[in-house]
Enzyme design. Structure first.
Site, PDB file in Angstrom:
ATOM      1  N   ASP A 195      27.516  36.901  32.251  1.00 46.97           N
ATOM      2  CA  ASP A 195      27.215  37.023  30.827  1.00 46.97           C
ATOM      3  C   ASP A 195      28.417  37.153  29.895  1.00 46.97           C
ATOM      4  OD1 ASP A 195      25.319  36.946  28.823  1.00 46.97           O
ATOM      5  OD2 ASP A 195      25.093  39.109  28.734  1.00 46.97           O
ATOM      6  N   HIS A 217      30.434  44.282  28.687  1.00 45.70           N
ATOM      7  CA  HIS A 217      30.650  43.121  27.831  1.00 45.70           C
ATOM      8  C   HIS A 217      29.874  43.185  26.518  1.00 45.70           C
ATOM      9  CE1 HIS A 217      27.264  42.095  30.516  1.00 45.70           C
ATOM     10  NE2 HIS A 217      26.771  41.436  29.487  1.00 45.70           N
TER      11      HIS A 217
END
Length: 830
Positions: free
Chosen positions: A40, A273
């Site tokens: 991701d 993230h």
């Protein structure tokens, strides 16, 4: 699954170590992961591949890469390759097999089996009229063949699942079992041998469609990014001091009961993230910061206090009494850390007439650093600083706070001055300084009050030290030129603060800037100063420790440019905010440097604070770029430094946090320092990046850039060492003299915890303890292969006597993650 753009390699290693230790402790060595899963993050760093390889991983799979890059790879059957993660390490030490997922991290169409999906399940009851096994098998084999056209082998990965799925895991696994059963009965296998292509650049910047470059998050939430970087320093200091404290006590440390675990966990989560990247909702970002604050205060600060007060050797080698058994209750520590140094506020130093500053250096080499302490100064008082180990009275300077600090006071009691002095610090140790405020005589008033501040000068302003001379144009108020006195280099340097319009106006239906995306509505930025002129003032004086030029671009954008005596770099402190948005325009603020360096479209940025990659405007090394965004499409993550150069001269700018940066014209470079947006980019946050700050009118952020101008051959030596010093700057707690009295100071004046300081090209990355009480030491050669003719050469370091009071009996070399012996791991050879 840490972010790969805004993270520093030190923090990546620590968070991976924490997770790998958990797997070892919970499941044993058989659970050591061998394949990394980074599906991701929004772009991928070469340094991340290098770190995974050094941690013993055999492969890496991820889901996000530029849509044009993916189209090229599918056509050329390059969806899998060998990623060469380092240009300095011997191959294949940093090589990693890397696979790119066909569907990102989503299942093929028709095969989402979650409760929130609408796809039919596999119904294999032969008595049912709606039995669909054949149709599902045919559809799946068709999807597999379609995907296989883009891969070189007949082994492909089918991702199953997506965001917010597996809400009903049983339904997923039940259908996956059926799918494997019926599809496997219809296929055959064979093994193949292939030669793989090699990639040596990275996967930045990432775009998932035209005009949709995910380069805004390189800067999003600059306050959080700065706090994560500062908290990393606290964690490293905490690791070091816990280790030293246990060594001196004669007791084994145990990571499971370590007080630093709170901060270690908070720092691990902060590397996510959608954390340090700045791409979470505001209340989630607040929680990340809160967790770091708790870790810093309840753990790191107390660890430092316990060591200094209880865990030092007394004279003659005697151990401190009751070292570890003495328990300090919550709130009883009178060692003070100033949380609001970024706004020049410290109640303790401002309201104390006498105190001691304990300045700790976390580097394994000696350094000299200028210390700035907030104080309230009036013509009636002077400040005297004594280095306790020598009894010498140090040269000091009182510096008035900048107008930027004055503008954010809001009746908070910010200091009106900073006390500046030079601290000489031992390697991995501390020095102590007594600071006392005295009533001054008439003579001393002239000597010790702030002076030399000239507003709206009639001539150009020049500040100089032994190494640099910086000139400012009196008409524009902007930096005009820089001279390197030693090398004789003089170039025009025009520095300005500007902003891109991040709003689409009447075209709000088009892609616009958000937490992830950077898309200005014009390639031409606006000046932060309304009339293009900057208010200028200067602080000089007779033989000062520091000279400062104050620039006011607007009521929300300020700079202070500093030259310290004896220091070989230029410091630029920027303060931005509250960014005004009453005009309904989101603003993305940059600092731009324009020179006559013939960089010819090339510039250089670091990868996670470690190795450096070459960039070229409107160019990608492994595929042909159709550029749809001339600004955002040329932005790259800058974790610690960016530079431009020609055949002879190099201009380097170092940062104190992760930012987006670029060079959009020859001889120019820019860094985005702050952004506030009213629109939303529709990439998942579902709210605008509109940080309103403490007072509701917009976040104010302050940070620093450090400038180096020198020859190309001399620059790496300077930016490598300066980057290390900026990343691991001294920690400065203060102690009331009620405990740290001068009698006791005879034993606690100065202390180094290592026998022999490390050479400048070797960095002590980690000094910590393992669960079994052993020392975990990471030593790093911090110069790349071709940085410097001398300092890039290999270095031999003796572990014997490296740490005081520690006798080395056995040394085992581990993987970088510290979870396995290196000589027991055989990575796959490709």
């Amino acid at each position: 699954m840490n972010d790969e753009a805004a993270t520093h390699y030190n923090a990546i290693i620590d968070q991976m170590t924490l997770g790998l230790r958990f797997l070892n402790d919970t499941f044993g060595p058989c659970a050591r992961p061998r394949v990394a899963w980074q599906i991701d993050p929004f772009g991928h760093s070469r340094e991340q591949a290098s770190l995974f390889a050094q941690m013993g991983f055999d492969g890496l799979f991820f889901g996000r890469l530029d849509y044009q890059d993916k189209e090229t790879r599918e056509m050329k059957l390059k969806m899998e390759e060998i990623w060469r993660g380092s240009q300095s390490l011997h191959h294949p030490e940093a090589d990693l097999f890397t696979g790119l997922n066909e569907n990102g991290y989503n299942p093929p169409a028709g095969f989402c089996f979650d409760a929130y999906c609408k796809d039919d399940p596999i119904m294999d009851d032969p008595t049912l009229e709606d039995n669909n096994v054949k149709q599902k098998v045919d559809d799946f084999i068709s999807a597999a063949h379609k995907q296989a056209k883009h891969f070189r082998t007949n082994h492909i990965m089918m991702t199953m699942g997506s965001d917010f799925q597996y809400s009903n895991a049983k339904a997923w696994f039940k259908n996956l079992d059926k799918l494997m059963k019926y599809v496997n009965s219809a296929v055959r296998y064979k093994n193949c041998f292939f030669l793989w292509s090699v990639k040596s650049d990275d996967f930045f910047p990432y775009a998932d469609a035209p005009h949709q470059f995910w380069t805004g998050y390189f800067t999003s939430r600059p306050g959080l990014k700065g706090y994560v970087r500062e908290s990393n320093k606290y964690l490293q200091v905490c690791n070091q001091l816990e280790t030293v404290a246990h060594l001196r006590s004669g007791m084994k440390s145990n990571l499971r009961t370590s007080k630093s675990n709170v901060l270690r966990a908070a720092m691990g989560v902060a590397q996510h993230h959608d954390a340090v990247s700045g791409t979470s909702k505001q209340h989630v970002a607040n929680d990340y910061a809160k967790r770091l604050y708790i870790g810093n205060h309840r753990v790191a600060f107390k660890t430092f206090y316990n060591l200094v007060k209880n865990c030092l050797f007394l004279q003659g080698g005697r151990h401190c009494k009751d070292v570890i058994s003495s328990v300090i209750t919550e709130g009883s520590s009178n060692l003070t850390f100033c949380d609001y140094m970024n706004i020049t506020l410290c109640d303790f130093t401002q309201n104390s007439n006498r105190f001691t500053a304990v300045v700790y250096n976390p580097l394994a080499r000696a350094v000299s650093k200028y210390i700035r302490i907030p104080v309230d100064c009036t013509p009636s008082y002077i400040f005297v600083v004594i280095e306790l180990v020598t009894g010498a009275r140090l040269t000091t300077q009182l510096v008035p706070v900048s107008e930027a600090t004055e503008s954010v006071r809001r009746n908070r009691g910010n200091a009106n001055c900073e006390l500046v002095f030079l601290a000489k610090l031992p390697a991995l140790g501390y020095n102590s300084f007594s600071i006392e405020k005295y009533k001054s005589s008439a003579t001393n008033k002239r000597l010790f009050t702030p002076k030399g501040k000239v507003v709206n000068p009639s001539d150009d302003i020049t500040i100089s030290n032994e190494f640099y001379s910086v000139n400012f144009n009196r008409n524009s108020g902007l930096m005009d030129s820089i001279v390197n006195i030693e090398s004789g280099i003089k170039i025009p340097v025009h520095q300005d603060m500007l902003w891109y319009n991040g709003s689409m106006g009447n075209n709000a239906s088009k892609q616009q800037s958000g937490a992830y995306i950077f898309r200005p509505n014009s390639s031409t930025p606006f000046h932060c100063s309304n009339d293009g002129k900057v208010k200028l003032s200067v602080l000089t004086g007779s033989n000062p420790l520091v000279q400062e030029v104050y620039q006011k671009f607007s009521d929300w954008a300020y700079q202070v440019v500093r030259l310290y005596k004896g220091i070989k770099h230029i410091e630029v402190e920027w303060t931005v905010g509250p960014i005004p948005v009453k005009d309904q325009w989101g603003k993305e603020v940059i600092s731009r440097y324009e020179t006559n360096i013939d960089s010819n479209g090339y510039f250089y940025t670091d990868a996670n604070g470690r190795e450096v990659l070459e960039r070229k405007k409107n160019y990608r090394p492994t595929w042909k770029l159709n550029q749809t965004e001339p600004v955002a499409g040329n932005y790259y993550p800058v974790n610690s430094r960016i530079y431009i150069r020609d055949a002879h001269v190099q201009l380097t700018v170092l940062t104190d946090r992760s930012q987006g940066g670029s060079s959009l014209s020859s001889g120019a470079l820019e860094l985005m320092v702050h952004r506030r947006l009213l629109g939303e980019d529709s990439k998942g946050v579902a709210e605008p990046l509109n940080e309103t700050g403490q007072f509701g009118d917009g976040l104010i952020t302050r940070g620093k850039h450090w400038l180096l101008l020198d020859t190309v051959t001399s620059s790496a030596k300077q930016h490598r060492l300066l980057g290390e010093e900026a990343f691991m700057s001294p920690l400065v707690p203060h102690q009331a003299d009620s405990w740290f009295n001068l009698d006791l100071a005879l034993f606690f004046l100065i202390q180094s915890f290592i026998v022999n300081p490390l050479p400048p090209n070797i960095h002590l990355l980690t000094l910590a303890t393992t669960n079994s009480g052993e020392l975990l030491v990471r030593l790093e050669h911090q110069f790349a292969k071709h940085d410097d003719d001398v300092l890039s050469q290999p270095v031999t370091v003796s572990l014997k006597g490296l740490i005081k009071n520690f006798e080395v009996k056995i040394v085992d070399e581990l993987l970088l993650g510290g979870n396995a012996l290196k000589n027991t791991i055989n990575r796959l050879q490709w």
